[in-house]
Design a protein around this motif. Structure first.
Motif, PDB file in Angstrom:
ATOM      1  N   VAL A 232       0.877  -1.241  -0.135  1.00  0.00           N
ATOM      2  CA  VAL A 232       0.111  -0.013  -0.070  1.00  0.00           C
ATOM      3  C   VAL A 232       0.856   1.175  -0.067  1.00  0.00           C
ATOM      4  O   VAL A 232       0.342   2.204   0.152  1.00  0.00           O
ATOM      5  CB  VAL A 232      -0.931  -0.018   1.327  1.00  0.00           C
ATOM      6  CG1 VAL A 232      -2.145  -0.889   0.881  1.00  0.00           C
ATOM      7  CG2 VAL A 232      -0.056   0.047   2.553  1.00  0.00           C
ATOM      8  N   ILE A 233       2.227   1.195  -0.360  1.00  0.00           N
ATOM      9  CA  ILE A 233       3.096   2.300  -0.188  1.00  0.00           C
ATOM     10  C   ILE A 233       2.656   3.348  -1.058  1.00  0.00           C
ATOM     11  O   ILE A 233       2.740   4.722  -0.715  1.00  0.00           O
ATOM     12  CB  ILE A 233       4.573   2.003  -0.151  1.00  0.00           C
ATOM     13  CG1 ILE A 233       5.390   2.945   0.210  1.00  0.00           C
ATOM     14  CG2 ILE A 233       4.718   1.498  -1.841  1.00  0.00           C
ATOM     15  CD1 ILE A 233       6.933   2.561   0.182  1.00  0.00           C
ATOM     16  N   ASP A 234       2.004   3.039  -2.143  1.00  0.00           N
ATOM     17  CA  ASP A 234       1.825   4.328  -3.230  1.00  0.00           C
ATOM     18  C   ASP A 234       0.573   4.733  -2.949  1.00  0.00           C
ATOM     19  O   ASP A 234       0.142   5.873  -3.547  1.00  0.00           O
ATOM     20  CB  ASP A 234       1.685   3.520  -4.603  1.00  0.00           C
ATOM     21  CG  ASP A 234       3.180   3.046  -5.400  1.00  0.00           C
ATOM     22  OD1 ASP A 234       3.834   3.597  -4.712  1.00  0.00           O
ATOM     23  OD2 ASP A 234       2.940   2.160  -5.848  1.00  0.00           O
ATOM     24  N   ASP A 235      -0.267   4.314  -2.110  1.00  0.00           N
ATOM     25  CA  ASP A 235      -1.740   4.763  -1.472  1.00  0.00           C
ATOM     26  C   ASP A 235      -1.570   5.724  -0.300  1.00  0.00           C
ATOM     27  O   ASP A 235      -2.345   6.342   0.226  1.00  0.00           O
ATOM     28  CB  ASP A 235      -2.764   3.693  -1.103  1.00  0.00           C
ATOM     29  CG  ASP A 235      -2.813   2.652  -2.633  1.00  0.00           C
ATOM     30  OD1 ASP A 235      -3.103   3.342  -3.477  1.00  0.00           O
ATOM     31  OD2 ASP A 235      -2.801   1.703  -2.357  1.00  0.00           O
ATOM     32  N   VAL A 236      -0.395   5.730   0.424  1.00  0.00           N
ATOM     33  CA  VAL A 236      -0.414   6.311   1.489  1.00  0.00           C
ATOM     34  C   VAL A 236       0.514   7.699   1.245  1.00  0.00           C
ATOM     35  O   VAL A 236       1.292   7.909   0.475  1.00  0.00           O
ATOM     36  CB  VAL A 236       0.852   5.722   2.474  1.00  0.00           C
ATOM     37  CG1 VAL A 236       1.462   6.459   3.755  1.00  0.00           C
ATOM     38  CG2 VAL A 236       0.156   4.263   3.058  1.00  0.00           C
ATOM     39  N   ASP A 237      -0.458   8.620   1.951  1.00  0.00           N
ATOM     40  CA  ASP A 237       0.173  10.283   1.593  1.00  0.00           C
ATOM     41  C   ASP A 237       1.329  10.643   2.271  1.00  0.00           C
ATOM     42  O   ASP A 237       2.139  11.294   1.672  1.00  0.00           O
ATOM     43  CB  ASP A 237      -0.952  11.176   2.091  1.00  0.00           C
ATOM     44  CG  ASP A 237      -2.413  10.810   1.470  1.00  0.00           C
ATOM     45  OD1 ASP A 237      -2.361  11.132   0.186  1.00  0.00           O
ATOM     46  OD2 ASP A 237      -3.126  10.152   1.893  1.00  0.00           O
ATOM     47  N   PHE A 238       1.801  10.352   3.480  1.00  0.00           N
ATOM     48  CA  PHE A 238       2.836  10.551   4.048  1.00  0.00           C
ATOM     49  C   PHE A 238       3.452   9.396   4.850  1.00  0.00           C
ATOM     50  O   PHE A 238       2.712   8.692   5.660  1.00  0.00           O
ATOM     51  CB  PHE A 238       2.425  11.718   5.053  1.00  0.00           C
ATOM     52  CG  PHE A 238       1.873  12.911   4.528  1.00  0.00           C
ATOM     53  CD1 PHE A 238       2.498  13.790   3.759  1.00  0.00           C
ATOM     54  CD2 PHE A 238       0.361  12.921   4.676  1.00  0.00           C
ATOM     55  CE1 PHE A 238       1.650  14.857   3.616  1.00  0.00           C
ATOM     56  CE2 PHE A 238      -0.335  13.911   4.100  1.00  0.00           C
ATOM     57  CZ  PHE A 238       0.299  14.931   3.530  1.00  0.00           C
ATOM     58  N   ILE A 239       4.875   9.338   4.641  1.00  0.00           N
ATOM     59  CA  ILE A 239       5.236   8.397   5.773  1.00  0.00           C
ATOM     60  C   ILE A 239       6.384   9.056   6.692  1.00  0.00           C
ATOM     61  O   ILE A 239       7.199   9.885   6.161  1.00  0.00           O
ATOM     62  CB  ILE A 239       6.157   7.430   4.897  1.00  0.00           C
ATOM     63  CG1 ILE A 239       5.304   6.362   4.171  1.00  0.00           C
ATOM     64  CG2 ILE A 239       7.122   6.421   5.721  1.00  0.00           C
ATOM     65  CD1 ILE A 239       5.938   5.374   3.408  1.00  0.00           C
ATOM     66  N   ILE A 240       6.433   8.949   7.854  1.00  0.00           N
ATOM     67  CA  ILE A 240       7.328   9.345   8.918  1.00  0.00           C
ATOM     68  C   ILE A 240       8.337   8.303   9.475  1.00  0.00           C
ATOM     69  O   ILE A 240       7.940   7.119   9.566  1.00  0.00           O
ATOM     70  CB  ILE A 240       6.566   9.855  10.158  1.00  0.00           C
ATOM     71  CG1 ILE A 240       5.251  11.010   9.934  1.00  0.00           C
ATOM     72  CG2 ILE A 240       7.227  10.389  11.204  1.00  0.00           C
ATOM     73  CD1 ILE A 240       5.941  12.411   9.677  1.00  0.00           C
ATOM     74  N   GLY A 241       9.437   8.918   9.522  1.00  0.00           N
ATOM     75  CA  GLY A 241      10.523   8.043   9.937  1.00  0.00           C
ATOM     76  C   GLY A 241      11.586   8.501  11.127  1.00  0.00           C
ATOM     77  O   GLY A 241      11.249   9.998  11.050  1.00  0.00           O
ATOM     78  N   THR A 242      12.423   7.943  11.432  1.00  0.00           N
ATOM     79  CA  THR A 242      13.430   8.401  12.148  1.00  0.00           C
ATOM     80  C   THR A 242      14.732   7.829  12.040  1.00  0.00           C
ATOM     81  O   THR A 242      14.824   6.836  11.010  1.00  0.00           O
ATOM     82  CB  THR A 242      13.198   7.961  13.843  1.00  0.00           C
ATOM     83  OG1 THR A 242      14.228   8.654  14.542  1.00  0.00           O
ATOM     84  CG2 THR A 242      13.250   6.599  13.877  1.00  0.00           C
ATOM     85  N   PHE A 243      15.848   8.397  12.046  1.00  0.00           N
ATOM     86  CA  PHE A 243      17.268   8.086  11.901  1.00  0.00           C
ATOM     87  C   PHE A 243      17.607   7.362  13.276  1.00  0.00           C
ATOM     88  O   PHE A 243      18.912   6.610  13.023  1.00  0.00           O
ATOM     89  CB  PHE A 243      18.024   9.326  11.766  1.00  0.00           C
ATOM     90  CG  PHE A 243      17.797   9.903  10.326  1.00  0.00           C
ATOM     91  CD1 PHE A 243      17.098   9.324   9.156  1.00  0.00           C
ATOM     92  CD2 PHE A 243      18.178  11.207  10.234  1.00  0.00           C
ATOM     93  CE1 PHE A 243      16.974  10.057   8.115  1.00  0.00           C
ATOM     94  CE2 PHE A 243      17.862  12.083   8.941  1.00  0.00           C
ATOM     95  CZ  PHE A 243      17.222  11.401   7.976  1.00  0.00           C
TER      96      PHE A 243
END
Length: 400
Positions: A232-243
Motif C-alpha cells: 500500500v506504499i503508493d496509497d499512503v500520503d505521508f510516511i514518517i520515520g526516524t534516523f
C-alpha cells in the motif's frame, strides 16, 4: 503557593517504592563504553545489548563513521541555525535526496528528531476544524502533534478495522480527515493491517500518515517498511520515520508524493523554529540510508534472529506480546512492575540489557521487558540470550 510537582506525586512514590527494594534504577543505566552495535560495558562488565533499536547495526559501519568524520572536518560541528535560514548545508540536501531515492518518492523533509517530524507534520496538516483518526496505541509524539494542531482527535481500538470504519462513517463528508497509523507498534512489536486500513481510509476521503519508525530498514523487500510489505506504499500520503533506529544516528523525516508537500518547509513550526542537524549527523544518515537499500542479507538474518528468540522464549514459558514474531521487537510480559524490575536486574547481572517498559507508556497497563534485536546479533549471542532469560526467569520466579 501551589507546588506544580504535586501532580507527579503518585509516580514519585512508585519510583521510591521500587528503588527501596534495592533494585538498580532501570531508567538510569549508564553505558560506560560501547564496543559494537551489540555489546557495551555496563556497570563495569561486558553486556549484550538487546534494547537499543539499533536494528540494522549501522552505528559502527566504517563508511558511516568515515562520512561523519569527513563532514566534521569540512563543515564543522554544527549549523547554528534553522533550515529556513542558514541551516541548510549540502549534506541536508544530500540526505533528503537519499530518502527520495530509498522510498522512490518525490518529496522528503529532514527534521532534527523523529519526535519533531511527527510534531511538525501532524500539527501543520490538521487544524481545529479537521479530524484525526488514530490508533489508541499511537506513540506520544503523534498525540503531541495532534494536541499542538488542536485538531479533533478520534481514537479507535488498537488494530481494529471495524472500529476504524465506525469512526470514519460518523464524520462529515466534506471535513478534512487524517488517519494516522504505525507500521510496527513499539511496545508489543505488532504490525498494523495496513493493507485493509489504508484502502478503508481512502474510501471515506481521508488522507493517511504512517509512522514507520520501527520498520524502516528491515521490513519490506527494499526495507521501506510495512507499507511496502503489504503493498500500500503508493496509497499512503505521508510516511514518517526516524534516523535513531535502523539508520543508526539521530533525526527524523517525512516523505510524500503530494504535489504541495514542499510548502510544509515554510509553515511547519517544529521545522522552521528548530536548529538543523549537524553536518556530521546528516552525512552519517545519508550514507547509512544508501547502504540500507542493499541490505537484504542483513534483513534476512534479522528475521532469523527474531524467529529464533521469539520461539525460544515462548518455549521457556514466557508470555509474549505477539503470538508469532512480527518485527524485531519482542515484548516479554511481566506480572507487575516489581517483578519486572527484578527480572530486568537479574538479566543485567547475567550480562544482558533489555528495556523495562511500564505504564502509562505501555498498553493495557502492562509491564514489559522489551527486546530489540539487531541484524548483527550472532547465532551464538541469541543462544546466550536465551540461556540468560532461562536462568533469570527461574531465579525470579517468572517461569517455573
Amino acid at each position: 503557593m501551589t507546588d506544580l510537582f504535586t501532580k507527579f506525586d503518585d509516580l514519585i512514590k512508585t519510583r521510591e517504592d521500587l528503588l527501596s527494594t534495592g533494585v538498580t534504577d532501570p531508567f538510569n543505566l549508564v553505558m560506560e563504553k560501547v564496543l559494537s552495535p551489540t555489546v557495551a560495558i555496563c556497570n563495569g562488565r561486558e553486556t549484550i545489548l538487546l534494547g537499543t533499536y539499533n536494528y540494522m547495526g549501522m552505528t559502527f559501519d566504517p563508511d558511516v563513521i568515515q562520512a561523519g568524520k569527513d563532514a566534521l572536518d569540512n563543515f564543522g560541528s554544527g549549523t547554528t541555525g534553522s533550515r529556513v535560514l542558514n541551516g541548510t548545508y549540502a549534506g541536508h540536501k544530500a540526505c533528503e535526496e537519499a530518502l527520495r531515492d530509498f522510498y522512490d518518492m518525490d518529496g522528503a523533509m529532514v527534521f532534527s528528531t523523529g519526535y519533531l517530524a511527527n510534531l511538525g507534520v501532524i500539527s501543520t496538516l490538521a487544524g481545529k476544524d479537521d479530524y484525526i483518526i488514530l490508533d489508541i496505541d499511537s506513540h506520544a509524539s503523534i498525540y503531541d502533534g495532534c494536541a499542538m494542531g488542536n485538531a479533533n482527535v478520534i481514537p479507535f481500538r488498537h488494530n481494529d478495522i471495524e472500529a476504524l470504519e465506525k469512526r470514519l462513517k460518523r464524520l462529515p463528508e466534506d471535513a478534512g480527515k487524517l488517519v494516522i497509523l504505525e507500521g510496527v507498534y513499539s511496545m508489543l512489536g505488532d504490525v498494523a493491517p495496513l493493507d485493509k486500513m489504508v484502502p478503508l481510509a481512502k474510501k471515506y476521503g481521508a488522507m493517511v500518515l504512517v509512522d514507520e519508525a520501527h520498520s524502516m530498514g528491515f521490513i519490506g523487500e527494499n526495507g521501506r517498511g510495512v507499507c511496502e510489505a503489504q503493498g500500500v506504499i503508493d496509497d499512503v500520503d505521508f510516511i514518517i520515520g526516524t534516523f535513531s533506529k535502523s539508520v543508526g544516528t539521530v533525526g527524523g523525516f517525512c516523505v510524500s508524493n503530494h504535489p504541495k508537500f514542499e510548502i510544509l518547509r515554510l509553515v511547519s513550526r517544529p521545522y522552521v523554529f528548530t536548529a538543523s542537524l549537524p553536518p556530521s549527523v546528516v552525512a552519517t544518515a545519508a550514507t547509512s540510508i544508501g547502504k540500507l537499500k542493499h541490505a537484504k542479507a542483513k534483513r534476512d538474518h534479522l528475521w532469523e534472529n527474531s524467529k529464533r528468540l521469539h520461539g525460544g522464549l515462548k518455549k521457556l514459558g514466557f508470555q509474549l506480546g505477539t503470538e508469532d514474531p512480527q518485527s524485531a521487537i519482542i515484548a516479554v510480559i511481566m506480572p507487575d512492575l516489581e517483578k519486572g524490575a527484578a527480572m530486568w536486574e537479574a538479566l543485567l547481572n547475567e550480562g544482558l540489557y533489555v528495556n523495562l517498559a511500564r505504564p502509562p507508556a505501555t498498553p493495557a497497563n502492562m509491564t514489559l521487558l522489551r527486546c530489540s534485536l539487531c541484524a548483527l546479533h550472532s547465532d551464538e549471542q541469541v543462544g546466550e540470550i536465551l540461556g540468560m532469560f532461562e536462568r533469570a526467569g527461574r531465579a525470579t520466579g517468572c517461569i517455573d
